[in-house]
Design an enzyme around this catalytic site. Structure first.
Site, short mmCIF file in Angstrom:
data_model
loop_
_atom_site.label_atom_id
_atom_site.label_comp_id
_atom_site.label_asym_id
_atom_site.label_seq_id
_atom_site.Cartn_x
_atom_site.Cartn_y
_atom_site.Cartn_z
N CYS A 2 30.74 -16.01 0.68
CA CYS A 2 30.88 -17.47 1.54
C CYS A 2 29.90 -17.86 3.15
O CYS A 2 30.23 -16.77 4.14
CB CYS A 2 31.73 -18.35 1.78
SG CYS A 2 32.31 -18.73 0.02
N ARG A 27 23.69 -13.50 1.82
CA ARG A 27 24.83 -13.66 1.31
C ARG A 27 25.38 -13.82 0.09
O ARG A 27 26.33 -13.29 -0.59
CB ARG A 27 25.77 -14.27 2.47
CG ARG A 27 25.72 -13.78 3.97
CD ARG A 27 26.63 -14.74 4.92
NE ARG A 27 28.37 -14.27 4.29
CZ ARG A 27 28.40 -14.05 5.27
NH1 ARG A 27 28.30 -12.98 6.05
NH2 ARG A 27 30.23 -14.09 4.74
N TRP A 74 30.13 -19.40 -2.46
CA TRP A 74 30.17 -18.15 -3.69
C TRP A 74 31.19 -18.42 -4.62
O TRP A 74 32.44 -18.36 -3.85
CB TRP A 74 29.94 -16.59 -2.98
CG TRP A 74 29.76 -15.94 -4.23
CD1 TRP A 74 28.29 -15.68 -4.77
CD2 TRP A 74 31.03 -15.22 -5.14
NE1 TRP A 74 28.36 -14.78 -5.47
CE2 TRP A 74 29.96 -14.26 -5.89
CE3 TRP A 74 31.75 -14.86 -5.08
CZ2 TRP A 74 30.65 -13.04 -6.65
CZ3 TRP A 74 32.53 -13.99 -5.26
CH2 TRP A 74 31.57 -13.12 -6.39
N ASN A 100 35.77 -19.60 4.06
CA ASN A 100 35.31 -18.31 3.41
C ASN A 100 36.58 -17.31 3.33
O ASN A 100 37.34 -17.37 4.63
CB ASN A 100 33.87 -17.57 4.15
CG ASN A 100 34.18 -16.02 3.74
OD1 ASN A 100 33.94 -15.75 2.50
ND2 ASN A 100 32.99 -15.40 4.40
N GLU A 476 21.65 6.38 -6.53
CA GLU A 476 21.38 5.36 -5.59
C GLU A 476 19.96 4.55 -6.41
O GLU A 476 20.06 3.76 -6.55
CB GLU A 476 21.95 5.61 -3.97
CG GLU A 476 20.81 4.20 -2.87
CD GLU A 476 21.87 3.28 -2.91
OE1 GLU A 476 23.03 3.40 -3.59
OE2 GLU A 476 21.11 2.49 -2.20
N LYS A 480 19.93 0.59 -7.70
CA LYS A 480 18.84 0.26 -6.57
C LYS A 480 18.29 -0.96 -7.89
O LYS A 480 18.05 -1.74 -7.45
CB LYS A 480 17.98 0.52 -6.17
CG LYS A 480 16.89 0.43 -4.74
CD LYS A 480 18.59 0.29 -3.44
CE LYS A 480 20.02 -0.57 -3.67
NZ LYS A 480 20.33 -0.07 -2.43
N GLU A 483 20.48 -3.52 -9.60
CA GLU A 483 21.04 -4.64 -9.10
C GLU A 483 20.20 -5.48 -8.65
O GLU A 483 19.97 -7.15 -8.40
CB GLU A 483 21.70 -4.61 -7.87
CG GLU A 483 20.74 -3.98 -6.67
CD GLU A 483 21.12 -3.86 -5.34
OE1 GLU A 483 21.59 -2.76 -4.63
OE2 GLU A 483 22.64 -4.58 -5.42
N HIS A 499 25.58 16.82 -23.54
CA HIS A 499 27.32 16.37 -24.38
C HIS A 499 27.46 14.47 -24.77
O HIS A 499 28.40 14.27 -24.72
CB HIS A 499 28.14 16.01 -22.98
CG HIS A 499 27.44 17.87 -22.07
ND1 HIS A 499 28.58 19.31 -23.05
CD2 HIS A 499 27.28 19.00 -21.74
CE1 HIS A 499 28.19 19.89 -22.74
NE2 HIS A 499 27.16 19.55 -21.82
N LYS A 597 26.09 -10.30 0.13
CA LYS A 597 25.94 -8.94 0.76
C LYS A 597 26.39 -8.45 1.34
O LYS A 597 26.66 -7.06 1.82
CB LYS A 597 24.72 -9.96 1.81
CG LYS A 597 24.32 -8.82 3.06
CD LYS A 597 22.96 -7.57 2.14
CE LYS A 597 22.86 -6.54 3.44
NZ LYS A 597 22.07 -5.71 2.74
C1 AGP Z 1 23.80 -1.83 -2.49
O1 AGP Z 1 22.29 -2.16 -2.81
C2 AGP Z 1 24.75 -3.04 -3.07
N1 AGP Z 1 24.30 -4.43 -2.21
C3 AGP Z 1 26.04 -3.23 -2.43
O2 AGP Z 1 26.69 -2.01 -3.26
C4 AGP Z 1 26.84 -2.15 -1.30
O3 AGP Z 1 26.25 -1.18 -0.53
C5 AGP Z 1 28.44 -2.70 -1.27
O4 AGP Z 1 28.41 -3.58 -1.49
C6 AGP Z 1 29.00 -2.28 -0.04
O5 AGP Z 1 28.51 -2.86 1.47
P1 AGP Z 1 29.02 -2.00 2.28
O6 AGP Z 1 28.06 -1.64 3.07
O7 AGP Z 1 28.21 -3.70 3.36
O8 AGP Z 1 30.69 -2.08 2.36
#
Ligand code: AGP
Length: 602
Positions: A2, A27, A74, A100, A476, A480, A483, A499, A597
């Site tokens: 939120c 967010r 949210w 929030n 990573e 990426k 998501e 394996h 976010k």
């Molecule tokens: C990354 O692209 C994500 N959106 C997510 O995994 C993020 O890295 C994770 O939620 C951690 O957030 P922070 O770095 O604000 O703690």
């Protein structure tokens, strides 16, 4: 999660709040609403759906006032719906709130209030705050807020208005972010700085269980005993430009492109600036164990760092998912250094891991992007990534800044532990200082990556493989991609394929292989051959590739660099690959479905 924005001043509140809500969109949200207060009472407009339709509704049902609160929701308790959207009002329409967080004991409070004849209209946990505050209100809003929040269990950032005190906007928080801004034409509350940057860069950071009372021209602060307290006004060095798209189609692309500059700033600060001083003040020889804990991409940065720390410092490093950490009875004590990595500094699981580490006596060091955030404030040592505001949900520039800070930390620790000579240290730092320029070289090859990504939009699944540190950064790349493109993806250590995973490879399965560890080139290449011979098409990304491209194998070369720091370069290709796959699919890249976010609930 939120987002909250609030304004009291001499301008019309609605446009300011709508603009603030737009700046909080990243967010993540499923509904939104606004309440303003005027002589007639509260004007409330709220509904399920995107902000564009809220704006339309506000145009159809205008509300006016110079004090108001807005919210992007949210959903956690109660489905996304008009009625569950915030703001929530008490049943006598005397108090309006935005919230929030999660009120864990809301059912008990609700039951108690219902027994007193109070009618609830929503399924949310948040409504209890409005009802309870209204029930307690006895002519003094600060006392009422103290009483109300003392009855709440859980987490909250709250914006509150009371009809009997029409000049005041109240803010209070616990375990969720809320900042206060001041300008010449009024005062603001917001979940984060970018929401108010068009108006001010002067902010107060609210600590847990502090109350702020905002009027047109001033802000007063109180503790939970209702006593006035002093707080320091701080100036944020983020600019409005840094929080706007600046001509790019998406924030994510803009943030990828900003990386050479961000890397340079972060490296400079860690070698010569404030971060360097903090790193120097930390005596690593006191600790016999290092634990890195974080979530999502920040966890992946920790996975990369493990290879670097262990190789340079010869100290064993554990990397733990913050969401698991506190439930595993971690073996840590005062001789453990726990490193928390977080862009936002507000991730609920990482905050909980930090508090668990402190409870067990460990010393905590955080790597954070947002100044004044909870983790930054509560850890023993904090170093900052100089990434500026990161708006796209998918982190790129903050991740890259975390990586270089972790490398520099590992080098400093290795020196302090006597594992590397000053000459080796200087050489390693020189290699790190060359990263921004090499990153810029990769960004000049965007077209090539874009073209390749366009051929992958029909893929149902994409596998990422690598060995050693290349495997860590593959994780990573895979995160990426999934998501933002909604394509299923997994990262595997190349040697693990045989394996089990190799059974998933069939004709035209897409595999991305990262190959920057020269000493392991033959090994990863043999994995590439194994998948190609089973029908896969492969994209190899690396600096030591000896093979030539052919029908089933495409290659993207990156500049040569010490393998320990190569993730900083390969990740840029991986970010661009994910970005262009999603862009070609026409997806909402900056706000992928279901994601937020900053994940401020467990
Ligand atoms: C990354 O692209 C994500 N959106 C997510 O995994 C993020 O890295 C994770 O939620 C951690 O957030 P922070 O770095 O604000 O703690």
């Amino acid at each position: 999660m939120c987002g909250i924005i609030g304004y009291v001043g001499n301008k019309s509140a609605v446009p300011i709040i709508l603009d603030g809500l737009k700046r909080l969109e990243y967010r993540g949200y499923d509904s939104a609403g606004i309440a303003v207060m005027n002589e007639q009472g509260f004007g409330v407009v709220k509904q399920k759906g995107r902000l564009a339709s809220l704006e339309q509704l506000v145009n159809q049902q205008p509300i006016a006032g110079t004090i108001g609160i807005g919210h992007t929701r949210w959903a956690t308790h109660g489905e996304p719906s008009d009625i569950n959207s915030h703001p929530h009002l008490g049943s006598q329409n005397k108090i309006a709130i935005v919230h929030n967080g999660i009120i864990e004991n809301y059912l008990q409070i609700k039951e108690r209030l219902e027994q007193k004849g109070i009618n609830f209209v929503s399924q949310t946990d948040s409504e209890v705050v409005a009802q309870l505050a209204e029930h307690y209100y006895d002519g003094g809003i600060v006392d009422t807020v103290v009483r109300t929040v003392n009855a709440l269990e859980g987490s909250y950032a709250l914006g509150i208005m009371c009809l009997d005190e029409p000049e005041k906007l109240i803010a209070v928080k616990k375990d969720n972010p809320l900042i206060i801004g001041v300008s010449d034409y009024g005062c603001f509350i917001a979940s984060d700085v970018p929401a108010i940057l068009p108006h001010t860069n002067k902010v107060y950071y609210l600590n847990d269980r502090e109350i702020a009372v905002l009027t047109r021209s001033k802000v007063e602060f109180f503790n939970m005993d209702g006593e006035p307290i002093e707080k320091e006004l701080e100036v944020v060095n983020w600019t409005l430009d840094s929080a706007e798209k600046g001509g790019y189609e998406h924030f994510m692309l803009k943030e990828i492109m900003e990386q050479p500059k961000i890397l340079q700033d972060t490296i400079h600060s860690a070698i010569h600036g404030d971060n360097a001083r903090i790193v120097e003040s930390l005596d690593i020889t006191k600790y016999n164990k290092i634990v890195i804990t974080a979530c999502g991409s920040a966890y992946n940065a920790g996975m990369v760092a493990k290879y670097v720390f262990e190789r340079l410092c010869r100290v064993s490093v554990e990397v733990e998912l913050a969401s698991e950490f506190r439930y595993k009875d971690p073996i840590i004590d005062k001789n453990t250094l726990v490193i928390l990595v977080s862009q936002s500094g507000e991730t609920a699981d990482t905050i909980a891991a930090m508090r668990e580490a402190k409870r067990r006596g460990a010393v905590t060091l955080s790597i954070i992007n947002v100044v004044g955030s909870t983790i930054a404030k509560e850890t023993d040592y904090t170093i900052y990534t100089m990434a500026g505001p990161e708006i796209a949900v998918a982190t790129t520039k903050a991740f890259s800044a975390q990586l270089v800070l972790l490398y520099i930390l590992a080098i400093a620790f290795a020196r302090k532990l006597g594992r590397i000579s000053p000459e080796v240290e200087a050489k390693l730092l020189a290699e790190i200082s060359a990263i921004p320029e090499k990153a810029a070289e990769i960004l000049e090859r965007v077209d090539m990556i874009q073209k390749y990504a366009a051929t992958c939009i029909g893929c149902k699944s994409i596998f990422f493989i690598g060995r050693n540190i290349d495997y860590a950064i593959s994780m990573e790349g895979s995160l990426k991609l999934k998501e933002i493109s909604y394509i299923h993806s997994e990262a595997y250590a190349g040697g693990e394929l045989k394996h089990g995973t190799i059974s998933l490879i069939e004709d035209n399965t897409m595999v991305v292989a990262v190959s920057c560890c020269e000493r392991l080139y033959e090994k990863i290449y043999s994995n590439v051959e194994q998948v190609i011979s089973r029908g896969a098409k492969v994209l190899m990304i690396g600096s030591c590739i000896k093979a030539s491209p052919h029908g089933k194998l495409q290659i993207i070369e990156i500049p040569r660099i010490n393998e320990l720091f190569s993730p900083s370069l390969s990740v840029i290709v991986l970010q661009l690959f994910a970005y262009y796959v999603a862009a070609n699919k026409g997806l909402d890249i900056d706000k992928p479905r279901n994601l937020a976010k900053s994940v401020t609930v467990e």
